[in-house]
Design an enzyme around this catalytic site. Structure first.
Site, PDB file in Angstrom:
ATOM      1  N   VAL A  71      -8.396   6.589   2.421  1.00  0.00           N
ATOM      2  CA  VAL A  71      -8.056   7.711   1.093  1.00  0.00           C
ATOM      3  C   VAL A  71      -9.155   7.966   0.267  1.00  0.00           C
ATOM      4  O   VAL A  71      -9.674   8.730   0.002  1.00  0.00           O
ATOM      5  CB  VAL A  71      -7.026   7.545   0.798  1.00  0.00           C
ATOM      6  CG1 VAL A  71      -6.979   7.327  -0.118  1.00  0.00           C
ATOM      7  CG2 VAL A  71      -6.765   8.963   0.537  1.00  0.00           C
ATOM      8  N   TYR A  72     -10.275   6.587   0.433  1.00  0.00           N
ATOM      9  CA  TYR A  72     -10.810   6.711  -0.399  1.00  0.00           C
ATOM     10  C   TYR A  72     -12.285   7.323   0.089  1.00  0.00           C
ATOM     11  O   TYR A  72     -13.190   7.281   1.200  1.00  0.00           O
ATOM     12  CB  TYR A  72     -11.540   5.363  -0.721  1.00  0.00           C
ATOM     13  CG  TYR A  72     -11.046   4.667  -1.680  1.00  0.00           C
ATOM     14  CD1 TYR A  72      -9.715   5.260  -2.308  1.00  0.00           C
ATOM     15  CD2 TYR A  72     -11.102   3.659  -2.169  1.00  0.00           C
ATOM     16  CE1 TYR A  72      -8.763   4.030  -3.206  1.00  0.00           C
ATOM     17  CE2 TYR A  72     -10.632   2.013  -2.477  1.00  0.00           C
ATOM     18  CZ  TYR A  72      -9.450   3.098  -3.647  1.00  0.00           C
ATOM     19  OH  TYR A  72      -8.140   2.057  -4.009  1.00  0.00           O
ATOM     20  N   SER A  73     -12.336   8.813  -0.896  1.00  0.00           N
ATOM     21  CA  SER A  73     -13.927  10.136  -0.144  1.00  0.00           C
ATOM     22  C   SER A  73     -13.117   9.683   1.576  1.00  0.00           C
ATOM     23  O   SER A  73     -14.586   9.804   2.375  1.00  0.00           O
ATOM     24  CB  SER A  73     -14.997   9.326   0.090  1.00  0.00           C
ATOM     25  OG  SER A  73     -15.589   8.922  -1.548  1.00  0.00           O
ATOM     26  N   ALA A  74     -11.793  10.142   2.061  1.00  0.00           N
ATOM     27  CA  ALA A  74     -12.065  10.317   3.544  1.00  0.00           C
ATOM     28  C   ALA A  74     -12.304   9.267   4.427  1.00  0.00           C
ATOM     29  O   ALA A  74     -13.310   9.934   5.426  1.00  0.00           O
ATOM     30  CB  ALA A  74     -12.169  11.522   3.877  1.00  0.00           C
TER      31      ALA A  74
ATOM     32  N   ALA B 227     -10.140   1.779   0.882  1.00  0.00           N
ATOM     33  CA  ALA B 227      -8.931   2.509   1.411  1.00  0.00           C
ATOM     34  C   ALA B 227      -9.152   3.022   2.087  1.00  0.00           C
ATOM     35  O   ALA B 227      -9.869   4.107   1.670  1.00  0.00           O
ATOM     36  CB  ALA B 227      -8.016   2.817   0.410  1.00  0.00           C
TER      37      ALA B 227
END
Length: 350
Positions: free
Chosen positions: A61-64, A59
């Site tokens: 959003v996973y660790s930007a 995704a």
């Protein structure tokens, strides 16, 4: 490895898929999940492919975005051998268009994901959450354009309620937009809420489940025990507040039965918990994660064997809870059940 259709589509996906949330981990949540770099990620991808696991989920959003970047590096030169699933909708910045699923946000998020992944198409793009501020027609029309442009091949959602998913499916049918074929959901022995409304909807509309957190946010690893403190290495010390709530006493009862079946089968507690999910209605793939090669190989051992009906029955019974209204009458009262018997799940709740 067994392969199943991705919902109503013709795409075949493995019953186990790999969650890349541990790749490039940073911050209080994702850093606790894992900090796998590109070199180790390539090794884990190779292990997965050797076992027949071809679907890799991430995704933005996973660790930007770092998870997508590391995954892209790990699959370099192997693009034709893998399927990529990624998600978007959650905030990636502080600006008014840095979150949600508006046309502006979806197009930009897709382009950013393609760049980070190092590919020109995404096999499955999922909306990470429902955006109540954007008309569903706008979302579907935008996704239709992304599919027509060849940038996205299939679409799905994650963490939607029943009415949100059904409204979108109805509009897809009305206007001829692509249909959501997958719903990424939380589902585990310790969290069976998916069964009340979303599972019957999935069966009726042929929208498969891709299961996230099959070990109940790390609680079904076999390391969490009644009367004992959390193990020192458990990620729950840092992440419990972010995950789904679990009643401790019910959890310990489930673990007791898992321990019994582990002794009977020679399998581990996580393998049994994952194997139970693979056999549930509407589930096409269970997303496994791993911080290291040892965890990955253990989780891969959840396939290639079956629990007995008696063992499944014991797990069903110990993990069952009474559904909330308006669902409980259909499980508990004869008249309701006769009018509209719940086809799934087959076990009686409560």
């Amino acid at each position: 490895m067994e392969y199943r259709n991705l919902g109503a589509s013709g795409l075949k996906v493995p019953v186990l898929s790999f969650g890349a949330g541990t790749f490039g981990g940073s911050g209080p949540l994702f850093g606790a999940w894992g900090t796998t770099d590109a070199q180790e990620a390539r090794r884990m991808v190779d292990i997965c492919l050797e076992a027949g696991v071809t679907l890799f989920d991430t995704a933005d959003v996973y660790s930007a975005g770092a998870s997508e970047e590391v995954l892209g590096q790990a699959i370099s030169g192997k693009r034709d051998s893998v399927l990529i699933s990624t998600k978007t909708a959650l905030p990636m910045g502080e600006g008014p268009n840095d979150w949600g699923t508006s046309r502006v946000r979806l197009i930009r998020a897709t382009e950013d994901a393609l760049r980070r992944l190092g590919t020109d198409y995404i096999d499955l793009l999922q909306l990470h959450a429902f955006d109540a501020s954007t008309p569903v027609e706008e979302v579907l029309a935008t996704l239709d354009g992304l599919v027509a442009a060849g940038k996205v091949r299939y679409i799905g959602v994650s963490n939607f309620s029943g009415w949100q998913l059904m409204k979108a499916l109805g509009l897809s049918e009305r206007y001829g937009y692509p249909r959501y074929v997958a719903h990424q959901v939380y589902y585990s022995l310790a969290g069976r809420d998916y069964e009340w409304e979303l599972m019957p909807l999935a069966a009726d509309q042929q929208v498969c489940a891709l299961v996230w957190s099959p070990l109940a946010w790390g609680r079904l690893t076999g390391k969490i025990r009644r009367g004992a403190p959390l193990p020192e290495g458990s990620r729950l010390h840092q992440t419990a507040e972010y995950g789904p709530p679990v009643d401790d006493e019910r959890l310990f009862d489930i673990v007791d039965v898992l321990d019994e079946i582990a002794a009977e089968t020679g399998r581990t507690v996580p393998q049994i918990a994952i194997n139970w999910l693979i056999g549930r209605p509407t589930v096409s793939s269970v997303i496994i994660g791993a911080r290291n090669e040892e965890q990955l190989r253990q989780n891969l051992g959840a396939v290639g064997w079956s629990l007995t009906p008696e063992q499944i029955g014991r797990l069903d019974a110990v993990s069952a809870v009474t559904p909330p209204y308006p669902y409980f009458p259909y499980y508990r009262q004869e008249g309701f059940a006769r009018l509209n018997p719940p086809a799934i799940p087959t076990t009686r709740m409560g």
